[in-house]
Design a protein around this motif. Sequence first.
Motif, PDB file in Angstrom:
ATOM      1  N   GLU A  16      35.227  19.195 150.759  1.00 47.92           N
ATOM      2  CA  GLU A  16      34.313  18.930 151.867  1.00 47.92           C
ATOM      3  C   GLU A  16      35.013  18.243 153.043  1.00 47.92           C
ATOM      4  O   GLU A  16      35.970  18.773 153.580  1.00 47.92           O
ATOM      5  CB  GLU A  16      33.087  18.144 151.388  1.00 47.92           C
ATOM      6  CG  GLU A  16      32.261  18.907 150.390  1.00 47.92           C
ATOM      7  CD  GLU A  16      31.038  18.171 149.915  1.00 47.92           C
ATOM      8  OE1 GLU A  16      30.786  17.023 150.331  1.00 47.92           O
ATOM      9  OE2 GLU A  16      30.309  18.754 149.093  1.00 47.92           O
ATOM     10  N   LEU A  17      34.548  17.064 153.437  1.00 44.54           N
ATOM     11  CA  LEU A  17      35.084  16.375 154.619  1.00 44.54           C
ATOM     12  C   LEU A  17      36.557  16.000 154.487  1.00 44.54           C
ATOM     13  O   LEU A  17      37.248  15.836 155.488  1.00 44.54           O
ATOM     14  CB  LEU A  17      34.271  15.112 154.915  1.00 44.54           C
ATOM     15  CG  LEU A  17      32.837  15.330 155.375  1.00 44.54           C
ATOM     16  CD1 LEU A  17      32.107  13.998 155.448  1.00 44.54           C
ATOM     17  CD2 LEU A  17      32.794  16.030 156.717  1.00 44.54           C
ATOM     18  N   ARG A  29      36.693  16.484 158.547  1.00 46.42           N
ATOM     19  CA  ARG A  29      36.046  15.408 159.315  1.00 46.42           C
ATOM     20  C   ARG A  29      36.520  15.438 160.767  1.00 46.42           C
ATOM     21  O   ARG A  29      35.731  15.311 161.701  1.00 46.42           O
ATOM     22  CB  ARG A  29      36.352  14.056 158.658  1.00 46.42           C
ATOM     23  CG  ARG A  29      35.685  12.881 159.303  1.00 46.42           C
ATOM     24  CD  ARG A  29      35.949  11.590 158.530  1.00 46.42           C
ATOM     25  NE  ARG A  29      35.051  11.494 157.378  1.00 46.42           N
ATOM     26  CZ  ARG A  29      35.403  11.670 156.105  1.00 46.42           C
ATOM     27  NH1 ARG A  29      36.651  11.956 155.790  1.00 46.42           N
ATOM     28  NH2 ARG A  29      34.525  11.555 155.139  1.00 46.42           N
ATOM     29  N   TYR A  72      38.937  17.859 153.094  1.00 49.63           N
ATOM     30  CA  TYR A  72      39.838  19.015 153.056  1.00 49.63           C
ATOM     31  C   TYR A  72      40.840  18.923 154.199  1.00 49.63           C
ATOM     32  O   TYR A  72      40.474  18.737 155.357  1.00 49.63           O
ATOM     33  CB  TYR A  72      39.041  20.322 153.173  1.00 49.63           C
ATOM     34  CG  TYR A  72      39.914  21.539 153.334  1.00 49.63           C
ATOM     35  CD1 TYR A  72      40.561  22.091 152.236  1.00 49.63           C
ATOM     36  CD2 TYR A  72      40.104  22.125 154.584  1.00 49.63           C
ATOM     37  CE1 TYR A  72      41.381  23.210 152.381  1.00 49.63           C
ATOM     38  CE2 TYR A  72      40.912  23.244 154.734  1.00 49.63           C
ATOM     39  CZ  TYR A  72      41.552  23.774 153.635  1.00 49.63           C
ATOM     40  OH  TYR A  72      42.363  24.872 153.781  1.00 49.63           O
ATOM     41  N   ASN A 101      28.033  14.093 158.673  1.00 46.15           N
ATOM     42  CA  ASN A 101      28.259  15.275 157.863  1.00 46.15           C
ATOM     43  C   ASN A 101      27.465  16.447 158.440  1.00 46.15           C
ATOM     44  O   ASN A 101      26.599  16.250 159.286  1.00 46.15           O
ATOM     45  CB  ASN A 101      27.827  15.007 156.415  1.00 46.15           C
ATOM     46  CG  ASN A 101      28.563  15.864 155.408  1.00 46.15           C
ATOM     47  OD1 ASN A 101      29.063  16.924 155.731  1.00 46.15           O
ATOM     48  ND2 ASN A 101      28.626  15.379 154.181  1.00 46.15           N
ATOM     49  N   ASP A 112      33.295  28.125 149.315  1.00 45.22           N
ATOM     50  CA  ASP A 112      32.379  27.017 149.572  1.00 45.22           C
ATOM     51  C   ASP A 112      33.184  25.730 149.717  1.00 45.22           C
ATOM     52  O   ASP A 112      34.012  25.406 148.874  1.00 45.22           O
ATOM     53  CB  ASP A 112      31.384  26.886 148.413  1.00 45.22           C
ATOM     54  CG  ASP A 112      30.245  25.933 148.699  1.00 45.22           C
ATOM     55  OD1 ASP A 112      30.475  24.888 149.356  1.00 45.22           O
ATOM     56  OD2 ASP A 112      29.124  26.211 148.250  1.00 45.22           O
ATOM     57  N   TRP A 113      32.900  24.989 150.777  1.00 47.41           N
ATOM     58  CA  TRP A 113      33.700  23.796 151.046  1.00 47.41           C
ATOM     59  C   TRP A 113      33.538  22.736 149.975  1.00 47.41           C
ATOM     60  O   TRP A 113      34.371  21.865 149.828  1.00 47.41           O
ATOM     61  CB  TRP A 113      33.449  23.273 152.448  1.00 47.41           C
ATOM     62  CG  TRP A 113      32.218  22.442 152.684  1.00 47.41           C
ATOM     63  CD1 TRP A 113      30.983  22.584 152.126  1.00 47.41           C
ATOM     64  CD2 TRP A 113      32.115  21.345 153.574  1.00 47.41           C
ATOM     65  NE1 TRP A 113      30.120  21.654 152.628  1.00 47.41           N
ATOM     66  CE2 TRP A 113      30.791  20.874 153.524  1.00 47.41           C
ATOM     67  CE3 TRP A 113      33.000  20.716 154.435  1.00 47.41           C
ATOM     68  CZ2 TRP A 113      30.338  19.809 154.282  1.00 47.41           C
ATOM     69  CZ3 TRP A 113      32.548  19.654 155.196  1.00 47.41           C
ATOM     70  CH2 TRP A 113      31.238  19.205 155.112  1.00 47.41           C
ATOM     71  N   GLU A 114      32.467  22.791 149.179  1.00 45.56           N
ATOM     72  CA  GLU A 114      32.299  21.843 148.081  1.00 45.56           C
ATOM     73  C   GLU A 114      33.420  21.979 147.060  1.00 45.56           C
ATOM     74  O   GLU A 114      33.777  21.011 146.392  1.00 45.56           O
ATOM     75  CB  GLU A 114      30.939  22.037 147.409  1.00 45.56           C
ATOM     76  CG  GLU A 114      29.782  21.618 148.304  1.00 45.56           C
ATOM     77  CD  GLU A 114      28.420  21.849 147.657  1.00 45.56           C
ATOM     78  OE1 GLU A 114      28.359  22.344 146.509  1.00 45.56           O
ATOM     79  OE2 GLU A 114      27.420  21.523 148.312  1.00 45.56           O
TER      80      GLU A 114
END
Length: 105
Positions: free
Chosen positions: A85-86, A40, A88, A66, A79-81
């Motif tokens: 995601e935000l 983020r 991490y 996002n 993959d950031w998923e």
Amino acid sequence: MAGGINVDVEFLGGLDSIFGGLTKAKCIVTRKDNNVPTMRDLLAYIVQNILVDREKDLCVFMQEENVRPGILVLINDTDWELEGELNYKLNNDDLISFTSTLHGG
């Protein structure tokens, strides 16, 4: 965490066009509260410091707070998923890749 976290960023699949032709950038990401910066915080850094024309191009890269759908985000080739995601937490020398999967025809 004095000085921030050093992160390498890539803009691929045509995204370089909204970042002044940059395909790679080095970022030093910090947080005001001295906690470890997250994805983020990196997105905010990119928008503030690398995106050339925020008024015109922000909607190409971001949707609300996002990354826009159609942009694949990889954290160290994962993959950031799978990485949160935000949320991490960035590590020194992470490689964050943003690749547009949308192509004109």
